[in-house]
Motif scaffolding. Sequence first.
Motif, short mmCIF file in Angstrom:
data_model
loop_
_atom_site.label_atom_id
_atom_site.label_comp_id
_atom_site.label_asym_id
_atom_site.label_seq_id
_atom_site.Cartn_x
_atom_site.Cartn_y
_atom_site.Cartn_z
N SER A 155 0.80 -1.23 0.00
CA SER A 155 0.00 0.00 0.00
C SER A 155 0.83 1.27 0.00
N ARG A 156 2.11 1.14 0.22
CA ARG A 156 2.95 2.33 0.35
C ARG A 156 2.92 3.19 -0.92
N GLU A 157 3.06 2.57 -2.07
CA GLU A 157 3.05 3.32 -3.33
C GLU A 157 1.68 3.95 -3.57
N LEU A 158 0.63 3.22 -3.26
CA LEU A 158 -0.74 3.73 -3.40
C LEU A 158 -0.93 4.98 -2.56
N ILE A 159 -0.50 4.91 -1.30
CA ILE A 159 -0.65 6.05 -0.39
C ILE A 159 0.16 7.25 -0.89
N ALA A 160 1.37 7.00 -1.34
CA ALA A 160 2.21 8.09 -1.85
C ALA A 160 1.59 8.74 -3.08
N GLN A 161 1.04 7.92 -3.96
CA GLN A 161 0.41 8.46 -5.18
C GLN A 161 -0.76 9.37 -4.82
N GLU A 162 -1.62 8.90 -3.91
CA GLU A 162 -2.77 9.71 -3.52
C GLU A 162 -2.33 10.95 -2.75
N ALA A 163 -1.26 10.83 -1.99
CA ALA A 163 -0.76 11.99 -1.24
C ALA A 163 -0.30 13.10 -2.17
N THR A 164 0.33 12.75 -3.27
CA THR A 164 0.82 13.77 -4.20
C THR A 164 -0.33 14.52 -4.86
N ARG A 165 -1.52 13.95 -4.84
CA ARG A 165 -2.70 14.61 -5.42
C ARG A 165 -3.59 15.24 -4.36
N SER A 166 -3.04 15.38 -3.14
CA SER A 166 -3.84 15.88 -2.02
C SER A 166 -3.28 17.19 -1.50
N ARG A 167 -4.15 18.07 -1.04
CA ARG A 167 -3.68 19.33 -0.47
C ARG A 167 -3.30 19.16 1.00
N LEU A 168 -3.87 18.14 1.65
CA LEU A 168 -3.49 17.81 3.02
C LEU A 168 -3.97 16.40 3.32
N ALA A 169 -3.50 15.85 4.46
CA ALA A 169 -3.81 14.46 4.77
C ALA A 169 -3.95 14.27 6.27
N TYR A 170 -4.75 13.29 6.63
CA TYR A 170 -4.96 12.93 8.03
C TYR A 170 -4.80 11.42 8.19
N VAL A 171 -4.16 11.01 9.29
CA VAL A 171 -3.99 9.60 9.61
C VAL A 171 -4.63 9.36 10.97
N GLY A 176 -2.67 10.31 21.86
CA GLY A 176 -1.92 10.10 23.09
C GLY A 176 -2.78 10.29 24.33
N LEU A 177 -2.30 9.79 25.45
CA LEU A 177 -3.08 9.77 26.68
C LEU A 177 -3.35 11.16 27.25
N SER A 178 -2.59 12.16 26.82
CA SER A 178 -2.87 13.54 27.24
C SER A 178 -3.59 14.30 26.13
N ASN A 179 -4.29 13.54 25.29
CA ASN A 179 -5.05 14.08 24.16
C ASN A 179 -4.14 14.67 23.09
N GLU A 180 -2.98 14.07 22.91
CA GLU A 180 -2.06 14.51 21.87
C GLU A 180 -2.55 14.08 20.48
N ILE A 181 -2.20 14.89 19.49
CA ILE A 181 -2.21 14.45 18.10
C ILE A 181 -0.79 14.62 17.57
N ILE A 345 -1.35 15.38 9.43
CA ILE A 345 -1.52 15.28 10.87
C ILE A 345 -1.94 13.85 11.20
N ASP A 346 -1.33 13.28 12.21
CA ASP A 346 -1.59 11.89 12.60
C ASP A 346 -2.12 11.86 14.04
N GLY A 347 -2.46 10.68 14.51
CA GLY A 347 -2.90 10.52 15.90
C GLY A 347 -4.28 11.08 16.15
N LEU A 348 -5.14 11.09 15.13
CA LEU A 348 -6.48 11.66 15.27
C LEU A 348 -7.52 10.63 15.68
N GLY A 349 -7.08 9.39 15.90
CA GLY A 349 -7.99 8.35 16.37
C GLY A 349 -8.25 8.49 17.87
N PRO A 350 -9.00 7.58 18.44
CA PRO A 350 -9.31 7.66 19.87
C PRO A 350 -8.07 7.53 20.74
N VAL A 351 -8.14 8.09 21.92
CA VAL A 351 -7.02 8.05 22.86
C VAL A 351 -6.87 6.63 23.40
#
Length: 381
Positions: A155-171, A176-181, A345-351
């Motif tokens: 999936s790495r190549e797939l993700i990179a290809q879609e990323a190059t066509r994106s203005r921003l991305a979220y993972v 984190g336990l202190s509500n980090e992203i 930006i990453d770490g947007l899932g549940p704590v």
Amino acid sequence: MNQKITNYIIDNKTLLFKLLEELVLIPSFSKDKQGVDRVGQRIAQAFTGTGFTCTFTDNKDLGNNLIVKSPGQTADHKDQILVTGHMDTVFLPQSSFNWYKEDATRCFGPGVADMKGGLVVGIFAIKALIHAGLMHNIPLTFIFNSDEEIGSPSSRELIAQEATRSRLAYVLEAGGLSNEIVTGRKGNLRMQMTITGKAGHAAFAGENKASAILELAHKIVCIEAMNDPEHGMSANVGTVAGGIGANTVPDKAVADLDFRFLESAQSDLIRARINELTNQTFVPGTTAAVELISSRPAMPKTRQGQDLFKQIQKLSTQLGTPVIDELRQGVSDANTIAETGTPVIDGLGPVGAKDHSEDEYIEKASLWERCILFAHILAQI
């Protein structure tokens, strides 16, 4: 804030946890194609009637990647938002950690934090936007990939290809336990070093004993000396193996190596040092070889990333769940996205915490809180 978004998610808490339980109870070890494919099929089912298109890649040995696109997306769209989340876990199909449970404040189960909880956040954030009549304005591609835990080989190549066509991305990895992203991640190199010596009986070994284990021991000391915490670089010899018995001179020894770094220049330095060490001999009669097992580039903190974080932080504060930023030691598919230059930006899932162990959990309230936050992020940023 859009009250329709918040109300939809609060009104559907039961469905959030129901889907989470379903996904967690499907074993999906990275190399268990059947299990990972079942997760993908259940996710595709969740998009029935939404107007989104669901397309599966066709992988022979690993699970199929699922690509979900919002209505109106076109193949040549160059201004999309990219969202990623992986369906695989580290737990073998025969693992005894094959259950899901909840108590008053937490949910437990294999992959509940890493990262099936994040998949639920993404799915229900989209459903909330559809309910609020906002999704038609958002060109979004959501990749549910099958193999992140083993380095995303399919999936790495797939993700990179879609990323190059994106203005921003979220993972949607866990927060984190202190509500980090996550606004930055270290890069990673994994290698295997193999030493070849000359076998013989230990009782008759002389000064020319070509012990593979002894040579590896010398190299291990040098590898561990590469640790430089002050500059964010780490080196670790994680496993060693060699020899067949105490009375035999070992003709083979193997070590698994792991390196973390903050900058690409450090990656180059590590590679150069290991190459130098491979060609250096401490014990005459031995030779060394190194194989690169996997690599991920660093996800450095950038001005664009910090600007994006500040917008998210403002939103989260308005929602009553203020986030803080984190430089995370581990790697994810966000590293691959960052390499393309797309702000991510990453770490947007549940704590959650204790992932990759039988104590893995998420904080229950964070499941709907992060769902509300992510829906507002998609709607407003």
